[in-house]
Design an enzyme around this catalytic site. Structure first.
Site, PDB file in Angstrom:
ATOM      1  N   HIS A 391       0.852  -1.191   0.000  1.00  0.00           N
ATOM      2  CA  HIS A 391       0.000   0.000   0.000  1.00  0.00           C
ATOM      3  C   HIS A 391       0.884   1.236   0.000  1.00  0.00           C
ATOM      4  O   HIS A 391       1.929   1.244   0.635  1.00  0.00           O
ATOM      5  CB  HIS A 391      -0.915   0.021   1.224  1.00  0.00           C
ATOM      6  CG  HIS A 391      -2.055   0.955   1.078  1.00  0.00           C
ATOM      7  ND1 HIS A 391      -1.975   2.278   1.447  1.00  0.00           N
ATOM      8  CD2 HIS A 391      -3.293   0.768   0.569  1.00  0.00           C
ATOM      9  CE1 HIS A 391      -3.131   2.859   1.181  1.00  0.00           C
ATOM     10  NE2 HIS A 391      -3.943   1.978   0.642  1.00  0.00           N
ATOM     11  N   GLU A 444      -7.915  -5.278  -0.267  1.00  0.00           N
ATOM     12  CA  GLU A 444      -8.477  -6.075  -1.361  1.00  0.00           C
ATOM     13  C   GLU A 444      -8.453  -7.578  -1.106  1.00  0.00           C
ATOM     14  O   GLU A 444      -9.284  -8.305  -1.613  1.00  0.00           O
ATOM     15  CB  GLU A 444      -7.709  -5.796  -2.661  1.00  0.00           C
ATOM     16  CG  GLU A 444      -7.562  -4.339  -3.017  1.00  0.00           C
ATOM     17  CD  GLU A 444      -8.802  -3.739  -3.603  1.00  0.00           C
ATOM     18  OE1 GLU A 444      -9.895  -4.208  -3.259  1.00  0.00           O
ATOM     19  OE2 GLU A 444      -8.684  -2.801  -4.401  1.00  0.00           O
TER      20      GLU A 444
HETATM   21  C1  LIG Z   1      -0.678  -0.585  -3.975  1.00  0.00           C
HETATM   22  C2  LIG Z   1       0.643  -0.318  -4.697  1.00  0.00           C
HETATM   23  C3  LIG Z   1       0.324   0.190  -6.089  1.00  0.00           C
HETATM   24  C4  LIG Z   1       1.437   0.763  -3.920  1.00  0.00           C
HETATM   25  O1  LIG Z   1       2.552   1.013  -4.664  1.00  0.00           O
HETATM   26  P1  LIG Z   1       3.721   2.079  -4.368  1.00  0.00           P
HETATM   27  O2  LIG Z   1       3.502   2.789  -3.092  1.00  0.00           O
HETATM   28  O3  LIG Z   1       3.850   2.906  -5.577  1.00  0.00           O
HETATM   29  O4  LIG Z   1       4.960   1.122  -4.162  1.00  0.00           O
HETATM   30  P2  LIG Z   1       6.090   0.893  -5.225  1.00  0.00           P
HETATM   31  O5  LIG Z   1       5.474   0.567  -6.541  1.00  0.00           O
HETATM   32  O6  LIG Z   1       7.000   2.061  -5.132  1.00  0.00           O
HETATM   33  O7  LIG Z   1       6.776  -0.403  -4.654  1.00  0.00           O
HETATM   34  C5  LIG Z   1       7.824  -0.407  -3.706  1.00  0.00           C
HETATM   35  C6  LIG Z   1       8.538  -1.743  -3.793  1.00  0.00           C
HETATM   36  O8  LIG Z   1       7.679  -2.775  -3.252  1.00  0.00           O
HETATM   37  C7  LIG Z   1       7.394  -3.734  -4.274  1.00  0.00           C
HETATM   38  N1  LIG Z   1       5.974  -4.079  -4.190  1.00  0.00           N
HETATM   39  C8  LIG Z   1       4.955  -3.229  -3.851  1.00  0.00           C
HETATM   40  N2  LIG Z   1       3.793  -3.918  -3.834  1.00  0.00           N
HETATM   41  C9  LIG Z   1       4.092  -5.185  -4.192  1.00  0.00           C
HETATM   42  C10 LIG Z   1       3.298  -6.336  -4.377  1.00  0.00           C
HETATM   43  N3  LIG Z   1       1.984  -6.330  -4.177  1.00  0.00           N
HETATM   44  N4  LIG Z   1       3.910  -7.467  -4.758  1.00  0.00           N
HETATM   45  C11 LIG Z   1       5.234  -7.493  -4.952  1.00  0.00           C
HETATM   46  N5  LIG Z   1       6.062  -6.432  -4.799  1.00  0.00           N
HETATM   47  C12 LIG Z   1       5.478  -5.297  -4.416  1.00  0.00           C
HETATM   48  C13 LIG Z   1       7.705  -3.079  -5.583  1.00  0.00           C
HETATM   49  O9  LIG Z   1       8.041  -4.040  -6.553  1.00  0.00           O
HETATM   50  C14 LIG Z   1       8.869  -2.189  -5.209  1.00  0.00           C
HETATM   51  O10 LIG Z   1      10.016  -3.012  -5.145  1.00  0.00           O
HETATM   52  P3  LIG Z   1      11.453  -2.450  -5.634  1.00  0.00           P
HETATM   53  O11 LIG Z   1      11.839  -1.458  -4.567  1.00  0.00           O
HETATM   54  O12 LIG Z   1      12.285  -3.678  -5.684  1.00  0.00           O
HETATM   55  O13 LIG Z   1      11.237  -1.805  -6.965  1.00  0.00           O
HETATM   56  C15 LIG Z   1       1.486  -1.612  -4.773  1.00  0.00           C
HETATM   57  O14 LIG Z   1       1.788  -2.083  -3.479  1.00  0.00           O
HETATM   58  C16 LIG Z   1       0.823  -2.693  -5.605  1.00  0.00           C
HETATM   59  O15 LIG Z   1       0.973  -2.713  -6.825  1.00  0.00           O
HETATM   60  N6  LIG Z   1       0.053  -3.655  -4.962  1.00  0.00           N
HETATM   61  C17 LIG Z   1      -0.632  -4.663  -5.683  1.00  0.00           C
HETATM   62  C18 LIG Z   1      -1.969  -4.156  -6.228  1.00  0.00           C
HETATM   63  C19 LIG Z   1      -2.997  -3.973  -5.153  1.00  0.00           C
HETATM   64  O16 LIG Z   1      -3.155  -4.793  -4.248  1.00  0.00           O
HETATM   65  N7  LIG Z   1      -3.737  -2.873  -5.264  1.00  0.00           N
HETATM   66  C20 LIG Z   1      -4.775  -2.502  -4.317  1.00  0.00           C
HETATM   67  C21 LIG Z   1      -4.331  -1.343  -3.496  1.00  0.00           C
HETATM   68  S1  LIG Z   1      -5.453  -0.992  -2.161  1.00  0.00           S
END
Ligand SMILES: CC(C)(COP(=O)(O)OP(=O)(O)OC[C@H]1O[C@@H](n2cnc3c(N)ncnc32)[C@H](O)[C@@H]1OP(=O)(O)O)[C@@H](O)C(=O)NCCC(=O)NCCS
Length: 505
Positions: A391, A444
């Site tokens: 998140h 979710e």
């Molecule tokens: C929710 C979300 C978009 C937040 O993203 P964010 O704050 O932009 O985090 P980042 O994209 O900067 O990710 C940070 C790191 O954690 C990792 N990461 C984040 N969520 C992850 C996940 N669900 N699975 C695997 N790796 C994940 C990223 O790959 C990144 O790794 P890196 O540093 O090696 O590149 C992200 O956690 C995600 O894509 N989750 C899955 C989708 C989901 O459940 N969405 C519903 C949200 S309520």
């Protein structure tokens, strides 16, 4: 005009010794209304202790009466000089995710500058100075003031108005929380009944839209149909730009919208299944009526309450992408439908609201608990995102997931046990392969489990989320309209340097 740090800093700075207890510092911060204290001995700055450190301490259940500041402060912090230009201060704070920095003049501590101080001047600074240092994805950037609610990511807490959202889910109906958001106060019993009746009477889809819906339903997923239907709804009901109407008119449009969205969604789903829509029943609560219209039969009380709690928990959640989208559109003075259409579009993405069905697809694909670790490990190593985890704001358990896990447990069933096993495995694998990223279950994951257990089909998971979130979006549109300024940020241009000669055609 260039602003220097000395123009903004708080001075004299508030200090404490490294052996002071956290309780002493908390009361100091409270009395002085500040978010950080500089830790000094007689000669030098030893560190800085901020609200964030206090949260960490609280999360680790450290005893604030005995814990010394020394253990929780950031030692040897970066410092600024009073003559530094604010751009340098901004860069230090945003780049390193600091919230406060001490200001030192010729070896003497003279002040503290905070992110809040800098944001106060950000709007009068040229875009190229500010924009350069805003974190990607606007992480942590405060873009507005709101009294709708907030999310505290480090603590794992979120609230609507002044109430904990999970407590509201435990003790109040969806209609009561809807009234709280729209009007700013929880209703008493008589108001609650009146409001529930008022909104129950607004559920019918207006005639022209109802006539088009069967055709529209054949054209895409329920959320896509909703997007188009809301647009048509606004047109059919003659909704004028928020710029041109008063709060009462906007509020009554918003009530109608929030009441009719479940009817549009469930009718769409049923048309898609080759079934006749089930008309709304004004004698049923929002949640009971939702399941009635979707499934065509009265749902058990336990399912109605579980779905109601899910809906309450998803009404609002800070400045998430769809809410921000709604507010950006509202800030142009466009009509309510335009804002909500934009918000629905933002919500549809898998990184925002599109994850619960994918989380359940993942459970299907894993199949059995013994396959979970290898499956998750391979997926993460491939670079896939595990849906339902991670998140932007929560760096600890998402309180919605904690709550819904218990709702799922209370409902029971095989899927719940399996989901919990996969959850534990996933958190461990992510901690191993993505150390330090603080990835936990988000709303979710168990949302999908709860909805599935209550008979909601997968295609309707994100639409069900959209249904309650429409209440949050509408509240934000009303708040934006009540005190509006056009939201118009800037981007840093990174293409080839202009102006280049235009080649002859
Ligand atoms: C929710 C979300 C978009 C937040 O993203 P964010 O704050 O932009 O985090 P980042 O994209 O900067 O990710 C940070 C790191 O954690 C990792 N990461 C984040 N969520 C992850 C996940 N669900 N699975 C695997 N790796 C994940 C990223 O790959 C990144 O790794 P890196 O540093 O090696 O590149 C992200 O956690 C995600 O894509 N989750 C899955 C989708 C989901 O459940 N969405 C519903 C949200 S309520």
């Amino acid at each position: 005009m260039t602003t220097a740090v000395e123009d903004l800093m708080s001075s004299p700075p508030v200090t404490c010794g490294a052996d002071a207890s956290l309780t002493e510092v908390i009361s100091l911060m409270d009395r002085r209304q500040i978010g950080a204290v500089v830790v000094t001995d007689e000669r030098a700055i030893l560190g800085i202790l901020t609200e964030r450190d206090l949260l960490r301490a609280a999360a680790s259940q450290a005893d604030p009466f005995t814990e010394p500041v020394r253990r929780w402060m950031t030692a040897d912090p970066d410092v600024l000089s009073p003559a530094d230009e604010v751009g340098r201060a901004w860069s230090g704070l945003t780049h390193h995710h600091y919230r406060h920095l001490p200001v030192v003049d010729q070896g003497q501590l003279v002040g503290v500058v905070s992110m809040r101080d800098l944001l106060a001047v950000a709007q009068i600074r040229p875009a190229d100075e500010v924009g350069a240092d805003v974190p990607r994805g606007l992480e942590g950037v405060i873009v507005a003031e709101t009294s709708v609610g907030d999310v505290r990511g480090q603590e794992g807490f979120f609230h609507y108005r002044q109430y904990s959202a999970t407590e509201l889910a435990a003790h109040r109906s969806l209609e009561d929380v809807w009234k709280l958001l729209f009007d700013g106060a929880l209703p008493d019993r008589a108001e609650s009944e009146r409001f529930a009746r008022e909104v129950a009477d607004l559920r019918d889809v207006p005639e022209r839209l109802a006539g088009i819906l069967p055709d529209l339903a054949s054209s895409g997923a329920p959320l896509d149909v909703l997007r188009t239907a809301v647009s048509l709804l606004g047109a059919e009901l003659g909704w004028r730009p928020t710029h041109d109407i008063d709060h009462e008119e906007l509020r009554s449009q918003a009530l109608r919208l929030c009441a009719v969205v479940p009817t549009i969604l469930t009718a769409t789903f049923r048309w898609q299944q080759g079934q006749q829509p089930v008309p709304p029943r004004p004698d049923l609560s929002y949640a009971a009526n939702y399941l009635w219209m979707l499934l065509g039969q009265e749902a058990p009380a336990a399912h109605i309450r579980a779905i109601e709690q899910y809906l309450v928990l998803t009404i609002d959640h800070g400045f998430n992408a769809s809410t921000f989208a709604a507010r950006v559109i509202a800030s142009t003075g466009a009509d309510l439908a335009a804002s909500i259409v934009g918000a629905i579009g933002a919500l549809s993405g898998p990184l925002h609201g599109g994850a619960p069905s994918r989380a359940l697809d993942m459970l299907d694909s894993i199949g059995t608990p013994d396959r979970a670790e290898a499956w998750i490990r391979q997926a993460v190593l491939r670079g896939d995102r595990i849906m339902g985890f991670g998140h932007r704001v929560y760096k600890t358990d998402d309180p919605r997931s904690v709550y819904l896990r218990q709702v799922a447990r209370d409902l029971g069933g095989e899927l719940v046990d399996f989901a919990e096993q996969v959850e534990r495995t996933t958190v461990d694998v992510l901690a191993d392969l993505k150390p330090g990223r603080q990835l936990y279950t988000n709303v979710e994951f168990f949302a999908g489990v709860v909805m599935h257990t209550c008979g909601i089909p997968r295609e309707m998971f994100t639409p069900t989320f959209a249904s309650s979130r429409t209440i949050g979006w509408s509240t934000h549109v009303m708040e934006q309209a009540a005190d509006n300024r056009l939201i118009r940020p800037a981007a840093r241009y990174v293409g080839p340097p202009p102006p280049q000669p235009v080649p002859a055609g």
